[in-house]
Each structure stands twice: as C-alpha cells, then as structure tokens.
Motif scaffolding. Structure first.
Motif, PDB file in Angstrom:
ATOM      1  N   LEU A 313       4.308 -11.541  -2.804  1.00  0.00           N
ATOM      2  CA  LEU A 313       3.523 -11.573  -4.040  1.00  0.00           C
ATOM      3  C   LEU A 313       3.915 -10.421  -4.962  1.00  0.00           C
ATOM      4  CD1 LEU A 313      -0.017 -12.472  -2.639  1.00  0.00           C
ATOM      5  CD2 LEU A 313       1.510 -13.966  -3.961  1.00  0.00           C
ATOM      6  N   SER A 314       4.168  -9.247  -4.394  1.00  0.00           N
ATOM      7  CA  SER A 314       4.541  -8.095  -5.229  1.00  0.00           C
ATOM      8  C   SER A 314       5.895  -8.299  -5.892  1.00  0.00           C
ATOM      9  CB  SER A 314       4.565  -6.819  -4.383  1.00  0.00           C
ATOM     10  OG  SER A 314       5.690  -6.783  -3.532  1.00  0.00           O
ATOM     11  N   GLN A 315       6.730  -9.169  -5.305  1.00  0.00           N
ATOM     12  CA  GLN A 315       8.049  -9.458  -5.869  1.00  0.00           C
ATOM     13  C   GLN A 315       8.067 -10.741  -6.692  1.00  0.00           C
ATOM     14  OE1 GLN A 315      10.696  -7.183  -5.407  1.00  0.00           O
ATOM     15  NE2 GLN A 315       8.914  -6.032  -4.674  1.00  0.00           N
ATOM     16  N   TYR A 483      -0.421   4.468  -0.717  1.00  0.00           N
ATOM     17  CA  TYR A 483       0.712   4.094  -1.564  1.00  0.00           C
ATOM     18  C   TYR A 483       0.646   2.605  -1.899  1.00  0.00           C
ATOM     19  CZ  TYR A 483       2.559   8.587   0.000  1.00  0.00           C
ATOM     20  OH  TYR A 483       2.720   9.923   0.282  1.00  0.00           O
ATOM     21  N   PRO A 484       1.194   2.198  -3.062  1.00  0.00           N
ATOM     22  CA  PRO A 484       1.111   0.787  -3.496  1.00  0.00           C
ATOM     23  C   PRO A 484       2.068  -0.118  -2.733  1.00  0.00           C
ATOM     24  CG  PRO A 484       2.360   2.066  -5.091  1.00  0.00           C
ATOM     25  CD  PRO A 484       1.826   3.055  -4.092  1.00  0.00           C
ATOM     26  N   THR A 485       1.790  -1.426  -2.785  1.00  0.00           N
ATOM     27  CA  THR A 485       2.545  -2.407  -2.003  1.00  0.00           C
ATOM     28  C   THR A 485       4.036  -2.374  -2.306  1.00  0.00           C
ATOM     29  OG1 THR A 485       0.639  -3.867  -1.851  1.00  0.00           O
ATOM     30  CG2 THR A 485       2.800  -4.866  -1.513  1.00  0.00           C
ATOM     31  N   ASN A 486       4.406  -2.328  -3.605  1.00  0.00           N
ATOM     32  CA  ASN A 486       5.824  -2.422  -3.952  1.00  0.00           C
ATOM     33  C   ASN A 486       6.608  -1.150  -3.626  1.00  0.00           C
ATOM     34  OD1 ASN A 486       4.395  -1.074  -5.908  1.00  0.00           O
ATOM     35  ND2 ASN A 486       5.400  -2.070  -7.653  1.00  0.00           N
ATOM     36  N   LEU A 487       5.900  -0.095  -3.185  1.00  0.00           N
ATOM     37  CA  LEU A 487       6.578   1.139  -2.790  1.00  0.00           C
ATOM     38  C   LEU A 487       6.110   1.637  -1.421  1.00  0.00           C
ATOM     39  CD1 LEU A 487       6.512   3.087  -6.168  1.00  0.00           C
ATOM     40  CD2 LEU A 487       8.518   2.190  -5.013  1.00  0.00           C
ATOM     41  N   ARG A 488       5.276   0.854  -0.760  1.00  0.00           N
ATOM     42  CA  ARG A 488       4.653   1.325   0.480  1.00  0.00           C
ATOM     43  C   ARG A 488       5.705   1.680   1.526  1.00  0.00           C
ATOM     44  NH1 ARG A 488       0.982  -2.470   1.077  1.00  0.00           N
ATOM     45  NH2 ARG A 488      -0.440  -1.201  -0.164  1.00  0.00           N
ATOM     46  N   ASN A 489       6.649   0.782   1.746  1.00  0.00           N
ATOM     47  CA  ASN A 489       7.663   1.039   2.770  1.00  0.00           C
ATOM     48  C   ASN A 489       8.579   2.194   2.372  1.00  0.00           C
ATOM     49  OD1 ASN A 489       8.238  -1.424   5.085  1.00  0.00           O
ATOM     50  ND2 ASN A 489       9.480   0.419   5.137  1.00  0.00           N
ATOM     51  N   THR A 548      -2.130  -2.369  -4.872  1.00  0.00           N
ATOM     52  CA  THR A 548      -0.926  -3.150  -5.168  1.00  0.00           C
ATOM     53  C   THR A 548      -0.009  -2.405  -6.126  1.00  0.00           C
ATOM     54  OG1 THR A 548      -2.107  -5.231  -4.835  1.00  0.00           O
ATOM     55  CG2 THR A 548      -0.088  -5.331  -6.125  1.00  0.00           C
ATOM     56  N   THR A 549      -0.583  -1.719  -7.113  1.00  0.00           N
ATOM     57  CA  THR A 549       0.206  -1.059  -8.148  1.00  0.00           C
ATOM     58  C   THR A 549       0.045   0.456  -8.065  1.00  0.00           C
ATOM     59  OG1 THR A 549      -1.608  -1.107  -9.742  1.00  0.00           O
ATOM     60  CG2 THR A 549      -0.163  -3.044  -9.653  1.00  0.00           C
ATOM     61  N   VAL A 550       0.906   1.167  -8.805  1.00  0.00           N
ATOM     62  CA  VAL A 550       0.836   2.630  -8.849  1.00  0.00           C
ATOM     63  C   VAL A 550      -0.499   3.082  -9.416  1.00  0.00           C
ATOM     64  CG1 VAL A 550       1.813   4.686  -9.949  1.00  0.00           C
ATOM     65  CG2 VAL A 550       3.327   2.959  -8.975  1.00  0.00           C
ATOM     66  N   GLN A 551      -0.993   2.364 -10.443  1.00  0.00           N
ATOM     67  CA  GLN A 551      -2.270   2.738 -11.046  1.00  0.00           C
ATOM     68  C   GLN A 551      -3.419   2.630 -10.049  1.00  0.00           C
ATOM     69  OE1 GLN A 551       0.022   0.901 -12.515  1.00  0.00           O
ATOM     70  NE2 GLN A 551       0.525   2.084 -14.353  1.00  0.00           N
TER      71      GLN A 551
END
Length: 575
Positions: A313-315, A483-489, A548-551
C-alpha cells in the motif's frame, strides 16, 4: 436509596459498549485503515500463522549464520609439546606436565614451558632420559617450533591455519570482520526491503548467505576465510530485521507483541541448534556445511512468501495488496467485501497524496528524526555490545563451552516473552529503561561473584542475558513503531547498522579479560545503565497505530487535545 440505585446505573454503563468477536467491518470511510481490516480478518488468524511459520525458518538460519565464528574461530586448548618427554601418543595431561609446564590459573599455560638445563646437550639418539623434575628451573620460554599437544579433537581455523599465542588476535578479528560485513549489509538490505519488498529481501539475503557460507567451508587459507566471512554476513545480515518488520506489519495491533515474540524465539532455537551441531561436529568445515546447506530451501521463498500488505500500500501496489487481503480473508474464513477494499485503497491514496512526500523520503526523515535516530543508534550499539559480549564471554567460564553457549541461548526464550508482561503495562520507555539497568546490575554482580563462585557467576550471566534479550525485543518494537512504513525497514536497518559498532567491539572483550578479568563486565554494566537512562527521552508509542508517513511519525509523542475518535487516529495515544 443512593446505594440501591447505583448498581443499575453501573450495569447500564457496562452493557452499553458491547465487545463483539469478531469485530464488524468498519463502515465509516475514515475508519477504513489496514489495522481496522486486520482486526476484522482476525489479528492473528490462520493466514498470519502460515506466514509466521515461513519467516521463522530464515530467522533460525540467521541466528546460526551470525555467530558461527564463536566455534569456527575459537581457540583450541593446547600446551607446548615437551620434546624430551612427549611422544606422538601423549595426552594433554601427563605426569611431566606438572613440572615442565607453568600454570595459568587453573589451566596449563598454552604458549610457554619451563627451561630444561640439560636440553642443549641432550643426545636423543642415545636414549638419555632428561624428563626429570630436577632438570627444570623457574625460567620459561616460548613453545619451540610452534609444536603443541591438544586437549580435544576439535578442529577450528586456529589449528587448521596455525594461529596460536601471539597471533590469537587473528581469531578475535574474525568476529569483528563478521560485524563489519553486517555493518555494510544491514543498510543495503534495509534499502532493498523498502524499495523491492520484504519477501524479496528475505529470499535474496537467505540464498546468497547460504551459497557464500558453503563456499567459505572450502577456504584454503585464513585470508580467504575472512573474505567469505565478510561477504556471507553482508548479504544475510538483514534477515532478522526484515523478518521482524514483516511480522509487525502482518498482524493486528493487539497481537504484535505476541506474534513477534514467537518469531524471535526461533533465533534462540537457531543458536541452540548451532551449539549442538558444533558439539557433534567439531570440524569447522563440516560444521559450516551442515549449518548452511539446509538454508538453500529459502530459494523457494521468491515464490511462496507473500509480500507485506502494508508495504504494498505504501508503494501504491494496490492490486497485489487487495489480492493478499482476499486470500487472508479466505484462509481465515472471514468475509471481505470489494467495497471495503476499495475504500481502503481510496483512503490510502488520499493519505499518500496528502503526505506531500516521495515514496522514499529518507532526507526528510533524517531532518525530522535526527535526535530520535541518534538515541536509537546509541541504544542499539549498547544492546549489541552487551548481548553478544555476554554470549562470547560465557564460553570462557568453567564448564563445557557448548553447553554454556546453549544455556545462554535458551535463557533468551523467556526473555523474548517477558515484554508480553510488561510492555503494555509499563509502556515501551519504562520497560526498556528498567530492563537495561537491571542487566547492568547483573553484570556488576558477576564482578563480586568472582571465579570462586562459578555457579553464581553463571546464574548472573544468564539473568543478565535474559534481561538484555527482553530489552532488545522491546527496542525492536520501539524502533518499528516510531518510524513510518515507507522508511521503517531502512531506519530500523540504519540503527541496526550503527549497532554493529557494538558487535565489532564485543569480540575484542575477551582480550580485555586477559589484562583485567572484570573489565568486560564493567564495560557492559556502565554502557547498559547509561543507555537505559537515555531511553526515557524517546516518545511513548504504547497503543499507537503504526505511522504510514513522516508527518504521522513526527506527531508521535506530541500532546494533542482530546480527539473525538479513539485508537484509529495515527499518532494519538489511547488513554
């Protein structure tokens, strides 16, 4: 009168918000989040259980991959070959070792012997016997020609490549090179997982590590062994964090702690298995082949391991995400309407568009979370230093080193489940702080116990390892939730990469013990207590929806006015 009216009023309040298992599908579009759908599908149903069984296997392999050097590059117990006394059939302990070999504590000195004043003029061919106590003085000399008598039949790179005494630093260097490989491999693996998918990263890292580990077992020299030690750990180092992240992202909020505790148990199982394999197969080449060959099965994970829905979903990979959710609903025997999936997709699109960030906003993350990342990185360094330092130093204690290593691995299992009892009750920060300080106190206790009380010293080692393991578990949850999903890993991998400085130092701590026996324990204790206090500066994440996001991640810990909606609003702590 007031007393008689109170019970009905309380009864009405209790009945008003009924808890219905399973929860109904969310109807309000604002409530259509992935967490809400996971609650409806079953937070830890059959589908999640199937995937967990799959990711437990690479977790177990990674445990064996990351610490094989404890046995392949260990020192072998030996003494000097006494030319005038020993024959090819001589054992490690012989009557003449009492007067020809100095003592180093309870053990025979490994690298020195007493001088024999008759040796310079000894005529061996004449059959003269000069192996008598009166011929040996108090002066010592190094073992001539590096000839040794070994206590056990163990074969490590030490006696395979002739690494003894003054060159033993080369054995410690193997552990450091192992962690240098992880230092470079973890961020690369985190990037791969965030850009190309969690399941792809697990399959690729596992199969490359397996191939390189098998090749390493054929190393013709010490240098080639180091090269493949580095490459093996560089490629497979991301397995733990990626398996952990996919487990976090797979289940509902209330089952995250339990689910990931189950996953990490298999790390301890892998360590115990390695100890038993090393005990049964004391030849380092055979040990590597037995350890790595079964992991070739991870090749099929390219096709059978489903991708993380949250990552899809994040992608913006909506069709694949919907397909996996439909499959989960079918396996868990729950109904999932297309309209509900469409609402999820629309809500996800709005969230991604409103975030005004790229799908991989790494620069923005480091700008917003610089202090959070710095504290997390230092905390990781300390955890890895203490965690691996205790494991490496326990093999130096009295007793069987294979059993000692297995004990300290087994004690991790209750450590993995301890967070279940304390994380939600005391919160992430206080749990992390308390466990680290307690582990530090145990390390201090080993100093006062001393070698004269080996049982108490081992118990304190085990309790210290249990608490640092539980603390490490809390840290993984914490780092996954801030940390957000798109940068968690990627950010989790960055902190883990920084932690490699701790694991580079850990293999050198047994050398410190040669200069001052309590130095490693003092280092572990001081670092654990200091970092434990610093963890109180983290924001609390208990009962939060994963950002999900940085914000959304930046909003964690920011005090807000009471909202009308409860737990489904990202960044809001549930009272």
């Amino acid at each position: 009168m007031a007393a008689s009216e109170a019970p009905p009023a309380e009864a009405v309040v209790e009945v008003q918000p009924p808890a219905q298992p399973p929860p109904p599908p969310p109807k309000d579009p604002e409530e259509v989040t992935l967490d809400a759908i996971l609650k409806h599908l079953g937070q830890f149903g059959r589908f999640q259980l199937m995937i967990f069984m799959l990711i437990c296997l690479p977790m177990m392999f990674h445990a064996m991959f990351s610490v094989t050097y404890v046995f392949t590059a260990s020192t072998v117990t030996h003494r000097c070959h006494i030319t005038e006394c020993d024959s090819p059939e001589s054992a490690y302990i012989e009557p003449w070792t009492e007067f020809s070999i100095p003592r180093n504590g309870k053990d025979l000195d490994q690298c020195n012997r007493y001088n024999n004043d008759q040796l310079p003029q000894w005529n061996q061919s004449a059959g003269e016997d000069i192996c008598q106590a009166e011929h040996y003085g108090a002066q010592t000399e190094s073992c001539p020609d590096n000839k040794f008598v070994f206590r056990d039949k163990e074969l490590t790179i030490s006696n395979d490549f002739g690494i003894y005494c003054d060159e033993e630093w080369k054995l410690s260097l193997v552990g450091t090179i192992n962690n240098v490989g992880q230092f470079f491999g973890i961020p690369i693996g985190g990037y791969v997982a965030d850009r190309y998918g969690r399941s792809f990263s697990i399959a690729l890292g596992g199969i490359m590590g397996a191939v390189l580990g098998i090749v390493r077992s054929y190393s013709p020299s010490y240098i080639w062994f180091l090269i493949f030690e580095f490459l093996d750990n560089m490629t497979s180092s991301t397995l733990y964090s990626t398996c952990f992240v996919i487990g976090i992202e797979l289940v509902g909020p209330k089952r995250r702690v339990l689910a990931c505790s189950v996953i990490t148990v298999f790390y301890a199982v892998g360590e115990v298995a390695l100890a038993m394999f090393a005990k049964a197969f004391p030849d380092w080449r055979i040990l590597l082949r037995i350890t790595y060959m079964p992991s070739l099965i991870l090749l099929v994970y390219f096709w059978i391991l489903p991708e993380s829905v949250r990552w899809l979903l994040s992608q913006g990979k909506e069709d694949r995400a919907k397909g996996i959710l439909r499959r989960a609903a079918k396996v868990n025997k729950r109904k999932l309407s297309d309209s509900l999936l469409d609402k999820l997709i629309l809500a996800n699109r709005d969230k991604l568009e409103q975030s005004a960030e790229s799908r991989f906003p790494i620069r923005e993350a480091f700008k917003n979370f610089k202090w959070r990342i710095a504290n997390c990185s230092f905390c990781w360094i300390v955890h890895v230093l203490v965690y691996y330092g205790l494991s490496l130093n326990v093999v130096l204690l009295d007793g069987n080193k294979y059993n000692n290593f297995a004990y300290i691995a087994l004690v991790e299992i209750p450590g993995f489940f301890l967070p279940l009892l304390i994380m939600d009750r005391f919160g992430r920060r206080f749990s992390l702080c308390g466990l680290m300080i307690f582990s530090g106190i145990c390390c201090i206790g080993t100093i006062f116990a001393g070698a004269d009380q080996p049982v108490l010293q081992l118990v304190l080692f085990l309790v210290g390892k249990l608490t640092i393991t539980a603390s490490f578990q809390v840290l993984y949850f914490f780092a996954s939730e801030i940390y957000p999903t798109n940068l968690r890993n990627s950010l989790l991998s960055f902190c883990s990469m920084m932690g490699r400085f701790g694991s580079m130092l850990a293999p050198q701590t047994p050398l410190l013990a040669k200069y001052y026996a309590s130095a490693p324990a003092m280092l572990f204790a001081g670092a654990a207590i200091l970092s434990g206090c610093l963890t109180l500066f983290f924001p609390e994440t208990t009962n939060l929806v994963l950002p999900t996001t940085v914000q959304e991640a930046d909003a964690i810990g920011v005090k807000k006015k009471p909202a009308k909606t409860q737990a489904e609003e990202p960044g809001q702590v549930v009272p």
